[in-house]
Scaffold this motif. Structure first.
Motif, mmCIF file in Angstrom:
data_model
loop_
_atom_site.group_PDB
_atom_site.id
_atom_site.type_symbol
_atom_site.label_atom_id
_atom_site.label_comp_id
_atom_site.label_asym_id
_atom_site.label_seq_id
_atom_site.Cartn_x
_atom_site.Cartn_y
_atom_site.Cartn_z
ATOM 1 N N ASN A 172 39.389 33.269 34.358
ATOM 2 C CA ASN A 172 39.723 34.593 34.889
ATOM 3 C C ASN A 172 38.672 35.628 34.508
ATOM 4 O O ASN A 172 38.327 36.507 35.317
ATOM 5 C CB ASN A 172 41.088 35.029 34.368
ATOM 6 C CG ASN A 172 42.213 34.139 34.858
ATOM 7 O OD1 ASN A 172 42.126 33.537 35.928
ATOM 8 N ND2 ASN A 172 43.272 34.032 34.076
ATOM 9 N N THR A 173 38.165 35.541 33.284
ATOM 10 C CA THR A 173 37.130 36.484 32.846
ATOM 11 C C THR A 173 35.861 36.330 33.672
ATOM 12 O O THR A 173 35.252 37.326 34.085
ATOM 13 C CB THR A 173 36.817 36.270 31.357
ATOM 14 O OG1 THR A 173 38.007 36.429 30.587
ATOM 15 C CG2 THR A 173 35.769 37.248 30.874
ATOM 16 N N ILE A 174 35.467 35.095 33.928
ATOM 17 C CA ILE A 174 34.253 34.855 34.713
ATOM 18 C C ILE A 174 34.441 35.296 36.161
ATOM 19 O O ILE A 174 33.557 35.931 36.756
ATOM 20 C CB ILE A 174 33.862 33.367 34.633
ATOM 21 C CG1 ILE A 174 33.436 33.012 33.201
ATOM 22 C CG2 ILE A 174 32.728 33.057 35.609
ATOM 23 C CD1 ILE A 174 33.119 31.549 32.997
ATOM 24 N N ILE A 175 35.608 34.984 36.749
ATOM 25 C CA ILE A 175 35.877 35.401 38.124
ATOM 26 C C ILE A 175 35.873 36.920 38.237
ATOM 27 O O ILE A 175 35.283 37.501 39.159
ATOM 28 C CB ILE A 175 37.219 34.824 38.610
ATOM 29 C CG1 ILE A 175 37.126 33.304 38.740
ATOM 30 C CG2 ILE A 175 37.623 35.435 39.951
ATOM 31 C CD1 ILE A 175 38.439 32.635 39.097
ATOM 32 N N PHE A 176 36.540 37.563 37.293
ATOM 33 C CA PHE A 176 36.582 39.029 37.302
ATOM 34 C C PHE A 176 35.175 39.605 37.222
ATOM 35 O O PHE A 176 34.831 40.542 37.956
ATOM 36 C CB PHE A 176 37.433 39.515 36.130
ATOM 37 C CG PHE A 176 37.553 41.005 36.044
ATOM 38 C CD1 PHE A 176 38.504 41.680 36.787
ATOM 39 C CD2 PHE A 176 36.712 41.739 35.218
ATOM 40 C CE1 PHE A 176 38.618 43.065 36.714
ATOM 41 C CE2 PHE A 176 36.819 43.117 35.133
ATOM 42 C CZ PHE A 176 37.770 43.789 35.888
ATOM 43 N N THR A 177 34.330 39.047 36.352
ATOM 44 C CA THR A 177 32.969 39.563 36.187
ATOM 45 C C THR A 177 32.136 39.324 37.435
ATOM 46 O O THR A 177 31.413 40.228 37.893
ATOM 47 C CB THR A 177 32.313 38.897 34.973
ATOM 48 O OG1 THR A 177 33.119 39.122 33.811
ATOM 49 C CG2 THR A 177 30.924 39.452 34.737
ATOM 50 N N ILE A 178 32.223 38.126 38.004
ATOM 51 C CA ILE A 178 31.411 37.797 39.177
ATOM 52 C C ILE A 178 31.770 38.691 40.360
ATOM 53 O O ILE A 178 30.895 39.108 41.139
ATOM 54 C CB ILE A 178 31.597 36.307 39.542
ATOM 55 C CG1 ILE A 178 30.961 35.421 38.468
ATOM 56 C CG2 ILE A 178 30.988 36.002 40.900
ATOM 57 C CD1 ILE A 178 31.180 33.942 38.694
ATOM 58 N N VAL A 179 33.045 39.037 40.490
ATOM 59 C CA VAL A 179 33.475 39.856 41.627
ATOM 60 C C VAL A 179 33.234 41.338 41.371
ATOM 61 O O VAL A 179 32.741 42.062 42.236
ATOM 62 C CB VAL A 179 34.963 39.598 41.935
ATOM 63 C CG1 VAL A 179 35.451 40.524 43.052
ATOM 64 C CG2 VAL A 179 35.180 38.149 42.341
ATOM 65 N N ILE A 180 33.565 41.806 40.177
ATOM 66 C CA ILE A 180 33.543 43.246 39.917
ATOM 67 C C ILE A 180 32.130 43.784 39.827
ATOM 68 O O ILE A 180 31.881 44.958 40.185
ATOM 69 C CB ILE A 180 34.324 43.565 38.621
ATOM 70 C CG1 ILE A 180 34.731 45.046 38.574
ATOM 71 C CG2 ILE A 180 33.493 43.234 37.398
ATOM 72 C CD1 ILE A 180 35.765 45.429 39.569
ATOM 73 N N VAL A 181 31.168 42.993 39.354
ATOM 74 C CA VAL A 181 29.806 43.512 39.175
ATOM 75 C C VAL A 181 29.187 43.939 40.502
ATOM 76 O O VAL A 181 28.776 45.099 40.658
ATOM 77 C CB VAL A 181 28.929 42.489 38.431
ATOM 78 C CG1 VAL A 181 27.465 42.912 38.476
ATOM 79 C CG2 VAL A 181 29.383 42.344 36.992
ATOM 80 N N PRO A 182 29.093 43.064 41.521
ATOM 81 C CA PRO A 182 28.508 43.540 42.786
ATOM 82 C C PRO A 182 29.415 44.507 43.533
ATOM 83 O O PRO A 182 28.935 45.453 44.170
ATOM 84 C CB PRO A 182 28.288 42.241 43.578
ATOM 85 C CG PRO A 182 29.273 41.283 43.019
ATOM 86 C CD PRO A 182 29.421 41.625 41.576
ATOM 87 N N PHE A 183 30.742 44.283 43.465
ATOM 88 C CA PHE A 183 31.677 45.125 44.209
ATOM 89 C C PHE A 183 31.662 46.564 43.694
ATOM 90 O O PHE A 183 31.512 47.521 44.457
ATOM 91 C CB PHE A 183 33.082 44.526 44.101
ATOM 92 C CG PHE A 183 34.135 45.274 44.861
ATOM 93 C CD1 PHE A 183 33.998 45.505 46.219
ATOM 94 C CD2 PHE A 183 35.270 45.746 44.221
ATOM 95 C CE1 PHE A 183 34.965 46.204 46.926
ATOM 96 C CE2 PHE A 183 36.244 46.437 44.917
ATOM 97 C CZ PHE A 183 36.091 46.665 46.275
#
Length: 313
Positions: free
Chosen positions: A93-104
């Motif tokens: 969940n931490t990795i998914i959150f980071t991968i999505v939130i950074v570019p978004f």
């Protein structure tokens, strides 16, 4: 007749000046150390000592409240950690959150910065409105969105008026993490909008005027002037968003408590829950140590990749 030769005694008139200079520098150093002492005490108390205790406790079976002293258990905490399904769910969940939130989040903040950077009436008002969620407490924002995300909340009411059946945002494992991502991006993009805006205002206006005279379109001006001019700014923003994304805690703690079915649990949330709710201080320290190494590796890797791209240019 004997001639007496007097020794040539010369008095160095610079000695008092040198001594005065040394005394002055010594006094300045003492004053500087005295002024630095409070900050040094705070840094040692709340940063250096906790980090040192984390490294020590990660290899013990220490508990928050226990009559028995902590014992050295080696790497048992890490063995239990890497065989724990909750840990792997939190890491995912931490990795998914980071991968999505950074570019978004960075893209939304850049769009807002481009809008408020234009010379039109009312830009000061919109800058204030966009920045308002940043100065609002994350607890207040999380509670507000907690009501918005209810089954009969405002979001689902608006969706129903458009003929769309809204999901159970925080009760459905497929939607809970996405709901937190959406709220987190809205809350923090105002801060990075200000950083993007500061970077935009460092680009000389003459470059845009020359490009307009050459017939360059708005997109060409952005691609060849704006984006290259924001090189240092975007590096800083990507690193800060990444570090903040890995530290996701408050939203999860208030809105979902890691549920449903660990679909929103994160490393920081698991560490806090293990350390304070379950009172497994040693196990929580092991999680924190893994989290520290992960953030360090990702930050260094991100910085290395960014520098490599800049060097090739």
């Amino acid at each position: 007749m004997t001639t007496v030769v007097k020794p040539d005694v010369r008095v160095d008139r610079h000695v008092p000046t040198v001594r005065a200079g040394v005394a002055g520098r010594s006094k300045e150093a003492s004053v500087a150390l005295l002024m630095f002492a409070p900050a040094a005490v705070l840094i040692a108390t709340f940063l250096i000592v906790p980090i040192g205790l984390t490294f020590v406790l990660a290899f013990t079976n220490a508990r928050l409240v226990s009559p028995e002293p902590a014992q050295f258990v080696g790497v048992d905490n890490f063995v239990n950690l890497f065989t724990d399904d909750t840990f792997w769910a939190s890491l995912r969940n931490t990795i998914i959150f980071t991968i999505v939130i950074v570019p978004f989040q960075s893209a939304l903040a850049l769009v807002l910065a481009l809008l408020v950077n234009s010379r039109v009436r009312g830009t000061t008002f919109f800058r204030t409105v966009y920045f308002l969620p940043v100065v609002t407490s994350i607890v207040v924002v999380s509670m507000l969105w907690l009501f918005l995300y209810q089954k009969d909340g405002l979001i689902n009411v608006l969706l129903s008026k458009a003929g769309i059946q809204g999901p159970d945002w925080l009760g459905d494992p497929h939607w809970a993490l996405f709901a937190i991502i959406l709220m987190s991006a809205w809350q923090a993009m105002g801060f990075h909008m200000i950083i993007w805006l500061a970077g935009l205002q460092t680009i000389p206006e003459e470059l845009y005027e020359a490009a307009a005279l050459d017939g360059a379109t708005r997109w060409q001006q952005f691609a060849h002037i704006t984006w290259p001019g924001l090189r240092q700014t975007r590096t800083f923003i990507l690193i800060t968003i990444t570090i903040a994304a890995f530290g996701l805690f408050s939203q999860v703690n208030i809105m979902t408590q890691g549920g449903p079915i660990n679909s929103t649990s994160t490393l920081v949330f698991q560490a806090v829950r293990s350390g304070f709710q379950q009172q497994q201080t040693g196990y929580a320290s092991a999680i924190s140590l893994v989290f520290f190494v992960l953030v360090l590796v990702v930050t260094l890797l991100q910085r290395f990749v960014t520098r490599d791209k800049e060097a090739r240019r």
